[in-house]
Design a protein around this motif. Sequence first.
Motif, PDB file in Angstrom:
ATOM      1  N   MET A   1    -110.962   6.363 -81.058  1.00  8.65           N
ATOM      2  CA  MET A   1    -112.039   6.626 -82.082  1.00  8.65           C
ATOM      3  C   MET A   1    -112.228   7.938 -80.825  1.00  8.65           C
ATOM      4  SD  MET A   1    -114.587   4.037 -83.563  1.00  8.65           S
ATOM      5  CE  MET A   1    -113.642   3.102 -84.261  1.00  8.65           C
ATOM      6  N   SER A   2    -112.933   9.149 -81.141  1.00  2.73           N
ATOM      7  CA  SER A   2    -113.254  10.391 -80.636  1.00  2.73           C
ATOM      8  C   SER A   2    -115.368  10.250 -80.330  1.00  2.73           C
ATOM      9  CB  SER A   2    -113.322  11.358 -82.144  1.00  2.73           C
ATOM     10  OG  SER A   2    -113.814  11.709 -82.701  1.00  2.73           O
ATOM     11  N   ALA A   3    -115.153  11.133 -79.260  1.00 10.02           N
ATOM     12  CA  ALA A   3    -116.469  11.058 -78.916  1.00 10.02           C
ATOM     13  C   ALA A   3    -117.252  11.358 -79.776  1.00 10.02           C
ATOM     14  CB  ALA A   3    -116.609  11.876 -77.671  1.00 10.02           C
ATOM     15  N   GLY A   4    -118.884  10.935 -79.659  1.00 11.69           N
ATOM     16  CA  GLY A   4    -119.486  11.743 -80.958  1.00 11.69           C
ATOM     17  C   GLY A   4    -119.793  10.762 -82.560  1.00 11.69           C
ATOM     18  N   ASN A   5    -118.315   9.914 -82.661  1.00  6.72           N
ATOM     19  CA  ASN A   5    -118.673   8.866 -83.186  1.00  6.72           C
ATOM     20  C   ASN A   5    -119.473   7.738 -83.833  1.00  6.72           C
ATOM     21  OD1 ASN A   5    -117.655   6.362 -84.882  1.00  6.72           O
ATOM     22  ND2 ASN A   5    -115.796   7.018 -84.928  1.00  6.72           N
ATOM     23  N   PRO A   6    -120.354   7.739 -84.406  1.00  2.00           N
ATOM     24  CA  PRO A   6    -121.547   6.838 -84.091  1.00  2.00           C
ATOM     25  C   PRO A   6    -121.240   4.993 -84.323  1.00  2.00           C
ATOM     26  CG  PRO A   6    -121.867   8.262 -86.695  1.00  2.00           C
ATOM     27  CD  PRO A   6    -120.720   8.923 -85.845  1.00  2.00           C
ATOM     28  N   VAL A   7    -120.048   4.661 -84.771  1.00  2.00           N
ATOM     29  CA  VAL A   7    -120.029   3.103 -84.505  1.00  2.00           C
ATOM     30  C   VAL A   7    -118.982   3.374 -83.563  1.00  2.00           C
ATOM     31  CG1 VAL A   7    -118.005   1.703 -85.262  1.00  2.00           C
ATOM     32  CG2 VAL A   7    -119.177   3.396 -86.886  1.00  2.00           C
ATOM     33  N   GLU A   8    -118.033   4.106 -82.856  1.00  2.00           N
ATOM     34  CA  GLU A   8    -117.898   4.015 -81.777  1.00  2.00           C
ATOM     35  C   GLU A   8    -119.357   3.921 -80.249  1.00  2.00           C
ATOM     36  OE1 GLU A   8    -116.011   3.150 -78.354  1.00  2.00           O
ATOM     37  OE2 GLU A   8    -114.796   2.609 -80.494  1.00  2.00           O
ATOM     38  N   GLU A   9    -120.269   5.160 -81.068  1.00  2.00           N
ATOM     39  CA  GLU A   9    -121.216   4.928 -79.763  1.00  2.00           C
ATOM     40  C   GLU A   9    -121.970   3.464 -80.283  1.00  2.00           C
ATOM     41  OE1 GLU A   9    -123.556   8.253 -80.648  1.00  2.00           O
ATOM     42  OE2 GLU A   9    -122.367   9.588 -80.864  1.00  2.00           O
ATOM     43  N   GLN A  10    -122.140   3.242 -80.882  1.00  2.00           N
ATOM     44  CA  GLN A  10    -123.220   1.789 -81.619  1.00  2.00           C
ATOM     45  C   GLN A  10    -122.876   0.812 -80.398  1.00  2.00           C
ATOM     46  OE1 GLN A  10    -126.197   1.260 -81.839  1.00  2.00           O
ATOM     47  NE2 GLN A  10    -126.901   3.291 -82.026  1.00  2.00           N
ATOM     48  N   ARG A  11    -121.106   0.388 -80.674  1.00  2.00           N
ATOM     49  CA  ARG A  11    -120.171  -0.501 -80.095  1.00  2.00           C
ATOM     50  C   ARG A  11    -120.299  -0.245 -78.274  1.00  2.00           C
ATOM     51  NH1 ARG A  11    -117.348  -3.426 -79.379  1.00  2.00           N
ATOM     52  NH2 ARG A  11    -115.546  -4.832 -78.472  1.00  2.00           N
ATOM     53  N   GLU A  12    -120.604   1.228 -78.403  1.00  2.00           N
ATOM     54  CA  GLU A  12    -120.531   1.327 -76.387  1.00  2.00           C
ATOM     55  C   GLU A  12    -121.560   0.940 -75.670  1.00  2.00           C
ATOM     56  OE1 GLU A  12    -119.548   4.928 -75.073  1.00  2.00           O
ATOM     57  OE2 GLU A  12    -117.325   4.871 -76.420  1.00  2.00           O
ATOM     58  N   GLN A  13    -123.504   0.926 -76.659  1.00  2.00           N
ATOM     59  CA  GLN A  13    -124.070   0.809 -76.481  1.00  2.00           C
ATOM     60  C   GLN A  13    -124.213  -0.786 -75.946  1.00  2.00           C
ATOM     61  OE1 GLN A  13    -127.297   2.135 -78.659  1.00  2.00           O
ATOM     62  NE2 GLN A  13    -127.595   3.430 -77.381  1.00  2.00           N
ATOM     63  N   ILE A  14    -123.987  -1.347 -77.023  1.00  2.00           N
ATOM     64  CA  ILE A  14    -123.894  -2.931 -76.939  1.00  2.00           C
ATOM     65  C   ILE A  14    -123.061  -3.073 -76.210  1.00  2.00           C
ATOM     66  CG2 ILE A  14    -123.420  -5.070 -78.396  1.00  2.00           C
ATOM     67  CD1 ILE A  14    -124.409  -3.451 -80.746  1.00  2.00           C
ATOM     68  N   ALA A  15    -122.191  -2.778 -75.884  1.00  2.00           N
ATOM     69  CA  ALA A  15    -121.540  -3.384 -74.250  1.00  2.00           C
ATOM     70  C   ALA A  15    -121.545  -2.976 -73.046  1.00  2.00           C
ATOM     71  CB  ALA A  15    -120.005  -2.878 -74.894  1.00  2.00           C
ATOM     72  N   ASN A  16    -122.852  -2.692 -73.141  1.00  2.00           N
ATOM     73  CA  ASN A  16    -123.322  -1.617 -72.089  1.00  2.00           C
ATOM     74  C   ASN A  16    -124.146  -2.354 -71.225  1.00  2.00           C
ATOM     75  OD1 ASN A  16    -120.609  -0.219 -71.045  1.00  2.00           O
ATOM     76  ND2 ASN A  16    -121.435   1.895 -72.108  1.00  2.00           N
ATOM     77  N   ARG A  17    -124.380  -2.653 -72.253  1.00  2.00           N
ATOM     78  CA  ARG A  17    -126.388  -3.429 -72.194  1.00  2.00           C
ATOM     79  C   ARG A  17    -126.326  -4.756 -71.032  1.00  2.00           C
ATOM     80  NH1 ARG A  17    -128.977  -5.276 -77.717  1.00  2.00           N
ATOM     81  NH2 ARG A  17    -128.729  -7.413 -77.055  1.00  2.00           N
ATOM     82  N   LEU A  18    -127.553  -4.856 -70.808  1.00  2.00           N
ATOM     83  CA  LEU A  18    -127.313  -6.304 -70.263  1.00  2.00           C
ATOM     84  C   LEU A  18    -127.660  -7.684 -71.098  1.00  2.00           C
ATOM     85  CD1 LEU A  18    -129.700  -5.921 -66.908  1.00  2.00           C
ATOM     86  CD2 LEU A  18    -127.387  -5.533 -67.224  1.00  2.00           C
ATOM     87  N   GLY A  19    -126.708  -8.335 -70.990  1.00  2.00           N
ATOM     88  CA  GLY A  19    -126.606  -8.976 -72.032  1.00  2.00           C
ATOM     89  C   GLY A  19    -125.655  -9.122 -73.453  1.00  2.00           C
ATOM     90  N   GLU A  20    -125.591 -10.584 -73.547  1.00  2.00           N
ATOM     91  CA  GLU A  20    -124.745  -9.752 -75.121  1.00  2.00           C
ATOM     92  C   GLU A  20    -126.014  -9.846 -75.767  1.00  2.00           C
ATOM     93  OE1 GLU A  20    -121.439 -10.379 -75.924  1.00  2.00           O
ATOM     94  OE2 GLU A  20    -121.271  -9.834 -73.535  1.00  2.00           O
ATOM     95  N   PRO A  21    -125.443  -9.244 -77.668  1.00  2.00           N
ATOM     96  CA  PRO A  21    -126.519  -9.711 -78.303  1.00  2.00           C
ATOM     97  C   PRO A  21    -126.470 -11.236 -79.291  1.00  2.00           C
ATOM     98  CG  PRO A  21    -124.577  -7.985 -79.209  1.00  2.00           C
ATOM     99  CD  PRO A  21    -124.730  -8.320 -77.440  1.00  2.00           C
ATOM    100  N   ASP A  22    -127.443 -11.269 -79.462  1.00  2.00           N
ATOM    101  CA  ASP A  22    -127.946 -12.871 -80.419  1.00  2.00           C
ATOM    102  C   ASP A  22    -126.946 -12.931 -81.448  1.00  2.00           C
ATOM    103  OD1 ASP A  22    -129.569 -13.627 -77.940  1.00  2.00           O
ATOM    104  OD2 ASP A  22    -131.533 -12.983 -79.532  1.00  2.00           O
ATOM    105  N   ARG A  23    -126.080 -13.339 -81.603  1.00  2.00           N
ATOM    106  CA  ARG A  23    -125.381 -14.219 -82.298  1.00  2.00           C
ATOM    107  C   ARG A  23    -125.702 -14.845 -83.774  1.00  2.00           C
ATOM    108  NH1 ARG A  23    -122.916 -19.061 -83.471  1.00  2.00           N
ATOM    109  NH2 ARG A  23    -121.324 -19.422 -84.947  1.00  2.00           N
ATOM    110  N   LEU A  24    -126.595 -14.013 -84.751  1.00  2.00           N
ATOM    111  CA  LEU A  24    -126.949 -14.895 -86.001  1.00  2.00           C
ATOM    112  C   LEU A  24    -126.888 -16.736 -86.007  1.00  2.00           C
ATOM    113  CD1 LEU A  24    -128.674 -15.131 -87.969  1.00  2.00           C
ATOM    114  CD2 LEU A  24    -126.672 -13.849 -89.638  1.00  2.00           C
ATOM    115  N   GLN A  25    -127.712 -17.431 -85.997  1.00  2.00           N
ATOM    116  CA  GLN A  25    -127.733 -18.991 -85.541  1.00  2.00           C
ATOM    117  C   GLN A  25    -128.478 -18.948 -86.950  1.00  2.00           C
ATOM    118  OE1 GLN A  25    -127.267 -20.996 -81.977  1.00  2.00           O
ATOM    119  NE2 GLN A  25    -125.243 -19.658 -81.723  1.00  2.00           N
ATOM    120  N   PHE A  26    -128.931 -19.422 -87.907  1.00  2.00           N
ATOM    121  CA  PHE A  26    -129.824 -19.930 -88.362  1.00  2.00           C
ATOM    122  C   PHE A  26    -131.274 -21.112 -87.862  1.00  2.00           C
ATOM    123  CE2 PHE A  26    -126.482 -17.861 -91.461  1.00  2.00           C
ATOM    124  CZ  PHE A  26    -127.191 -16.974 -92.181  1.00  2.00           C
ATOM    125  N   PRO A  27    -131.948 -21.657 -88.457  1.00  2.00           N
ATOM    126  CA  PRO A  27    -132.690 -23.014 -87.480  1.00  2.00           C
ATOM    127  C   PRO A  27    -132.292 -23.883 -88.845  1.00  2.00           C
ATOM    128  CG  PRO A  27    -134.091 -21.136 -88.454  1.00  2.00           C
ATOM    129  CD  PRO A  27    -132.861 -20.500 -88.436  1.00  2.00           C
TER     130      PRO A  27
END
Length: 155
Positions: A1-27
Amino acid sequence: MSAGNPVEEQREQIANRLGEPDRLQFPSEWKLSSSWRRAQAAPSTVGAVNPAEFDVLLGREDGDSEVSRHRVLFAVYEGDLVAECDCDGHRFRDWCAHVALLWWRWSRDQLGVTDLDTGETYLSPPWWFSVDDVEADRTETDASQPVAADGGVNR
């Protein structure tokens, strides 16, 4: 994927943040929750902000004119559905009407959810996807009673 690809940008943003995003779990008993009822009954508008996030405008069930707006992460990431909302309900309970609304729409073919690994957009949960809590809620079985494969003869 090339630079400027919005999907890749979002993936990198999530990968570079502290902590993993919450996996959806239903109460437990999520289908009886006020969040689930509100997601189905209250006036709402959903708009994609980027491939991973949605702005959710959600009113009240009683028709009150008050509408709240929240930013919700709702995407497939590393094979899991990740969901995070900036509201207090999600912050304290990992479940809220905003996430419930997105699940409601996606499970009824009314929302496109992006797989940040492949760039594919799913208009409903794909065949290979499962959320353990949803599957467990579909049937209630008694594991203490063995299942007999006798064709119903010995009842």
